[in-house]
Structure formats: C-alpha cells, structure tokens
Scaffold this active site. Sequence first.
Site, PDB file in Angstrom:
ATOM      1  N   CYS A   1       0.813  -1.221   0.000  1.00  0.00           N
ATOM      2  CA  CYS A   1       0.000   0.000   0.000  1.00  0.00           C
ATOM      3  C   CYS A   1       0.845   1.269   0.000  1.00  0.00           C
ATOM      4  CB  CYS A   1      -0.936   0.011   1.201  1.00  0.00           C
ATOM      5  SG  CYS A   1      -2.034  -1.392   1.222  1.00  0.00           S
TER       6      CYS A   1
ATOM      7  N   HIS B   1      -3.346   7.137   2.955  1.00  0.00           N
ATOM      8  CA  HIS B   1      -3.782   5.860   2.376  1.00  0.00           C
ATOM      9  C   HIS B   1      -5.146   5.517   2.964  1.00  0.00           C
ATOM     10  CE1 HIS B   1      -4.097   1.820   1.105  1.00  0.00           C
ATOM     11  NE2 HIS B   1      -3.749   1.265   2.254  1.00  0.00           N
TER      12      HIS B   1
ATOM     13  N   ASN C   1     -10.114  -0.123   0.205  1.00  0.00           N
ATOM     14  CA  ASN C   1      -8.648  -0.047   0.192  1.00  0.00           C
ATOM     15  C   ASN C   1      -8.146  -0.526  -1.167  1.00  0.00           C
ATOM     16  OD1 ASN C   1      -5.901  -0.487   0.505  1.00  0.00           O
ATOM     17  ND2 ASN C   1      -6.077  -1.478   2.506  1.00  0.00           N
TER      18      ASN C   1
END
Length: 326
Positions: A114, A253, A283
């Site tokens: 990520c 994020h 996500n």
Amino acid sequence: MGCRTAIVGTGSCLPEKILSNSDLEKMVDTSDEWITTRTGIKNRRIAKKGEETSRIGAIAAQRALAMAGVAPEEIGLIIVGTMTCEMTMPSCACLIQKEIGATNAFAFDMNAACSGFLYSLDLADKYIQSTPEMKILVIGSENLSSRTNWQDRNTCVLFGDGAGACVVSGSHEGRGLLASNLFSDGKLWNLLYMESARSMNPDLVRPERNGSYIQMSGKDVFKYAVRAMEDSVLQLLDSQGISADEVSLVVPHQANIRIINSLTERLGISSEKIYINIHKYGNTSAASVAIAIDEANRAGLLKDDDLLLLCAFGGGFTWGASIIRW
Ligand code: ACO
C-alpha cells in the site's frame, strides 16, 4: 533555486462495477452496519475483463498525460506501484508503456504494497534530481479483487480495484516534493501478506500455506499502522520545520476510517483538511493515494503553493510520509 519534482498532471481510472456492503451481506456473514462502523467503507469497485491492472493503469496514465499536456513519447520513465498485475513478467509498467505508446521510456514496477505510490514518487524524485528535464509517470494500479478470498469476511469487505497516475517533472519554481521519509520492517511480514503463485518446484511447495490470497491479522495491522503513520508524519513535519496548521490537505492511504481519524486527532488537523474517499472505493492499496490526489486536484482542492501531505502504510511492513508544495 534547486530543482524539485512537481506533479504536473493527474489521472485515475476506476472499474465500473460497484460492489456494495449489501451485496457482500449476500456473500458472507456480515452487515452494512459492521463494515461501515469498523472501516468506513460503503462500496468498492470490482474489475471485469478488459479492466486488468495494466489496462486501468494505462487509462489513468493517459488522463494524467492529457492534463499535463505531455505526449507519451516525452516520458522517460514509468514506475508502477503494484502487487497485483495480471502478469508477473513482463512488469505492469512495460504493459502500460506498450498500451500508451511511451516508446522512449524505460519502465519497471515497485512492490511496496500500500506504500507503493509513495515509494515510487520518492524514487522518481531521485531520477529528476539527476536529470531534471526528465518526465516520469508515477502510477499506482491494483486489482485486489483477484487476490481476495471471497469466503473470508475478515478481508473480503476491505479491498477494491483502481488506478491513479501522476506525471512529474523538474521545477525550478520552488514547487514539488519537499521531502519523504520511508520505512520498512520485514520482521512483521507475516501480519499482512499474500503468497506468490504456487511453486512449480515440488520441493518448494508449502502445504501449510493457504492459497495466494491476502492474509491479515487485522487487529495487529491496525495497531502498527496507526502508530507508524503518525510517527512518520510527525517526524517529517518536524524535520522540515512545518507545523500541522500549515498543511492545506492531507491525503492518507485509505485503509480504514478509524486509522485516518486517529491520525487526524494526533496531528490536531481539522477534519475538513483530510481527503477521504474510502466510502466509495475501499482499500485500493498502491492506487489509493494516487486516486485521491487526482480527485482532490480535479475538485479544485489543491491551489498553487499549498502544502499537500501524503502518508501510507502497507504489507512488508512498509510505511512513510511525503510533503509536497503544490
Ligand atoms: N463482518 C462481521 N463481523 C466480522 C467481519 C465482517 N466483515 N470481519 C470480522 N468480523 C468479526 C470477527 O470475526 C470478530 O468476531 P469474534 O469476536 O467473534 O471473533 C469481530 O468481528 C471483531 O473482529 P476484529 O478483527 O477484532 O475487528 P476490528 O475492530 O479489529 O476490525 C479490521 C477489523 C477492520 C480488519 C481492522 O482490524 C483493520 O482495519 N485493520 C487494519 C487493516 C489495514 O489497515 N490494512 C492496511 C494495510 S492493507 C495492505 O497493505 C494491503
């Protein structure tokens, strides 16, 4: 004035199909209420045929090039943050190069889960420092739906597909990336991981392993993610002599709204300054920060000289923060 790496165009691409929490209620033992309160996610996008990682990455890149007024042939380098390309070889970056006709670029992928977009942007900055006239495509593109165990309610509610891209080039006007601080801790790999395809070498097959899905110890990841992102952001601001008040927009994020809220509180930044789209996309790993930058940019939320703060956390563990003068 020295040269900085400025973002001169942004783009994103989200698959059309929306998977809602109520759709998930029909697939696993979960509820809209549980998902919303624990994560902030309402919907996520799921790719179909023709929306592979390289394809949506290429569309995001074309949109960023159009905004920047840069032709594909002018691109010298393509870096793609991804861990879910439809191919292991060639890289997603090479597939995107072909798709957009960036015939003069060299191209490679960056696997930092990520944090892939932040790592890629930082690396692009190093190339710009040595070759300021270079134009670089920095892309985050993921297809997490292909690596999700759709029977596992612990993970399948969290992830989505998407891509975001930035064109960056050298600027002598004081705008651009001011600094990044990036970290990894491989000792904690087994709290969040995804295996490669099953080994073709029979001696290396590990029967105890359980398919190449994303596997996560959610509570542990949560605990580390909160602390690590907060610490890296505070250290970065401190090292640059920038107070949290001076930051115009934070793009974190998008993993969990509670992680974002905790960061907001610790920074003491008003929540209007935090960009959130997790309710729409879940996500999307390395794509999430890049998609959010593009949305914020197109919504007119970024003005010249604004300070934009990015931060991310992901498998590895990898994490970090970046500060940009827009
Ligand atoms: N629906 C209903 N119940 C569920 C679901 C679901 N989808 N998922 C788990 N539960 C249950 C669990 O089974 C557990 O039940 P039990 O108490 O009977 O065992 C209960 O809910 C509580 O589970 P917890 O794991 O304690 O829930 P928590 O509050 O920690 O939330 C979550 C889970 C959302 C995964 C959270 O831990 C989280 O967001 N972690 C961080 C994820 C993250 O930030 N990842 C970042 C990087 S991702 C990347 O790099 C790809």
